[in-house]
Design a protein around this motif. Sequence first.
Motif, PDB file in Angstrom:
ATOM      1  N   SER A   4       3.464  -4.583  -1.566  1.00 59.43           N
ATOM      2  CA  SER A   4       2.682  -3.612  -2.278  1.00 59.43           C
ATOM      3  C   SER A   4       1.260  -3.753  -2.173  1.00 59.43           C
ATOM      4  CB  SER A   4       3.124  -3.458  -3.623  1.00 59.43           C
ATOM      5  OG  SER A   4       2.268  -2.554  -4.330  1.00 59.43           O
ATOM      6  N   ARG A   5       0.701  -5.230  -2.194  1.00 66.11           N
ATOM      7  CA  ARG A   5      -0.668  -5.473  -1.864  1.00 66.11           C
ATOM      8  C   ARG A   5      -1.251  -5.018  -0.813  1.00 66.11           C
ATOM      9  NH1 ARG A   5      -1.020 -10.317  -3.357  1.00 66.11           N
ATOM     10  NH2 ARG A   5      -1.499 -11.284  -1.410  1.00 66.11           N
ATOM     11  N   LEU A   6      -0.750  -5.394   0.301  1.00 65.22           N
ATOM     12  CA  LEU A   6      -0.979  -4.957   1.646  1.00 65.22           C
ATOM     13  C   LEU A   6      -1.142  -3.564   1.988  1.00 65.22           C
ATOM     14  CD1 LEU A   6       1.037  -7.518   3.601  1.00 65.22           C
ATOM     15  CD2 LEU A   6      -1.296  -7.666   3.134  1.00 65.22           C
ATOM     16  N   LEU A   7      -0.255  -2.700   1.505  1.00 63.39           N
ATOM     17  CA  LEU A   7      -0.193  -1.375   1.459  1.00 63.39           C
ATOM     18  C   LEU A   7      -1.322  -0.987   0.769  1.00 63.39           C
ATOM     19  CD1 LEU A   7       1.020   1.462   2.459  1.00 63.39           C
ATOM     20  CD2 LEU A   7       2.182   1.328   0.258  1.00 63.39           C
ATOM     21  N   SER A   8      -1.529  -1.182  -0.486  1.00 58.37           N
ATOM     22  CA  SER A   8      -2.819  -0.735  -1.121  1.00 58.37           C
ATOM     23  C   SER A   8      -4.234  -1.050  -0.283  1.00 58.37           C
ATOM     24  CB  SER A   8      -2.924  -1.636  -2.665  1.00 58.37           C
ATOM     25  OG  SER A   8      -1.688  -1.155  -3.410  1.00 58.37           O
ATOM     26  N   THR A   9      -4.060  -2.217   0.114  1.00 68.60           N
ATOM     27  CA  THR A   9      -5.460  -2.752   0.850  1.00 68.60           C
ATOM     28  C   THR A   9      -5.521  -1.620   2.253  1.00 68.60           C
ATOM     29  OG1 THR A   9      -5.112  -4.829   0.366  1.00 68.60           O
ATOM     30  CG2 THR A   9      -6.450  -4.517   2.407  1.00 68.60           C
ATOM     31  N   LEU A  10      -4.421  -1.561   2.763  1.00 69.20           N
ATOM     32  CA  LEU A  10      -4.711  -0.232   3.991  1.00 69.20           C
ATOM     33  C   LEU A  10      -5.015   0.777   3.391  1.00 69.20           C
ATOM     34  CD1 LEU A  10      -3.911  -0.159   7.020  1.00 69.20           C
ATOM     35  CD2 LEU A  10      -1.419   0.249   6.372  1.00 69.20           C
ATOM     36  N   LEU A  11      -4.422   1.474   2.425  1.00 71.92           N
ATOM     37  CA  LEU A  11      -4.790   2.760   1.900  1.00 71.92           C
ATOM     38  C   LEU A  11      -6.291   2.778   1.302  1.00 71.92           C
ATOM     39  CD1 LEU A  11      -1.651   3.855  -0.015  1.00 71.92           C
ATOM     40  CD2 LEU A  11      -2.279   4.400   2.170  1.00 71.92           C
ATOM     41  N   LEU A  12      -6.714   1.511   0.831  1.00 73.06           N
ATOM     42  CA  LEU A  12      -8.362   1.494   0.459  1.00 73.06           C
ATOM     43  C   LEU A  12      -9.008   1.617   1.522  1.00 73.06           C
ATOM     44  CD1 LEU A  12      -8.113  -1.173  -2.111  1.00 73.06           C
ATOM     45  CD2 LEU A  12      -9.006   1.200  -2.611  1.00 73.06           C
ATOM     46  N   LEU A  13      -8.785   1.020   2.584  1.00 77.31           N
ATOM     47  CA  LEU A  13      -9.772   1.040   3.781  1.00 77.31           C
ATOM     48  C   LEU A  13      -9.511   2.378   4.651  1.00 77.31           C
ATOM     49  CD1 LEU A  13      -8.748  -2.508   5.627  1.00 77.31           C
ATOM     50  CD2 LEU A  13     -10.765  -1.816   4.271  1.00 77.31           C
TER      51      LEU A  13
END
Length: 327
Positions: A4-13
Motif C-alpha cells: 500500500s505504501r509503495l502504491l502511495s509513493t507511486l501516486l505521489l510522484l
Amino acid sequence: MRASRLLSTLLLLQTRGRMSASELAAELEVSVRTVYRDMEALSAAGVPVYGDAGRSGGYQLLDGYRTRLTGLTADEAESLFLTGMPGPAAELGLGGVLAAAELKLLASLPAELRTRAEALRERFHLDAPGWFRPADRTPWLSAIAGAVWDGRRIAVRYRRWREPQEVDRELEPLGLVLKSGLWYLVAQAVDRPGQVRTYRVAQVLELVVLPERFERPETFDLARYWAEWARRYERDMLVGTAVVRLSPKAVSRLPHLYGDVVAEAVARTAEPPDEHGWVRAEMPVEQAAVAHDDLLKLGAEVEVLAPQELRALVTESVRALAATYLG
C-alpha cells in the motif's frame, strides 16, 4: 502494508512530480531510510523512477509514465464518487471535466469496484444549496476560478453592506469556498499584502482578469483559514446579549434555528428550570432589529426580559398580531 505504501509513493510522484526523500518521508510518515528502500523496490519491479542528488534533487518518474488506479480499495473507490458535486462543478465551468474524469476512473477500476462505485452514485446525491431560497447569481464564478487556478490578479467592482457600497479592488485570489449553496472568494488586496479577507462571489458586479501573476503565500491553508474565519464571523455577528425565558421546546430548537454558538451560550448561562421547565438564560443576539425577527421564530415559547429596547420591539409585534387575529 508495504504494498500500500509503495502504491502511495507511486501516486505521489505521479501527481506531484519531483519529490525529495524527506518530503516523501513526511508525507508517508516513515523514515528517510525506508523511502530509500522503497525506491529500490520500485526500481527492481520495473517502475522507471530515478533520483537526482544535490540540493534541488529528488525522485521522479520517467516523463510519460502513468499507472492505472488498480490499487484502490473498495471503500476508496466508493468515496471518490461520493465526493462528486455535479452542480458546483458545473458552476465552476468544470461539469464536462468532472464527467470525463469519472468516466476514466470507472474504466480503470476492476469490474467489482466499478459495479460498487456505480451503485453508490445511484444511491447517494449531494444537493448543496439550502432550502427556500434561490441560488446566488454568480456570473463571474468561472472566471474567478480560473484566476485562482492560474494565480492571476483580478480587478473587481464589489458591492458591500457599508458605505460606500460599491468599491473597486485589485485582488490576489487564493481560493473559493462553497458554504450552504453560497460561493465565497478568499483573497488578499494588492494594496494590503498579508491581509486575507472573504468576499461573497454574488456581490462581484464587474471583473477583469489581469495579466499579472502573483506568488501564493507558501504558508496559506485555505481549509484552516475558512474554519477560523467562520468561527470569528459567527462570534462577531452576535454583538449583543438578551436575557430571555425559554420553554423546553424552545431550548430544543436553538441549535436548529440559531446554531451551536447560541445554543452553547444558553446552556452555559441557564438557571435551574422552574416548575414548568422554563429556564432563564443569556442569549447572544445580533442588533435589536435582527434579534427581534429571529426571536419571533420561537413564538410564545420565549419571553424577552432585557434589554428594554428589544422587549419593546417584541411587545409591539405581539400587540399587532393580537389586533390582527383577535380584532
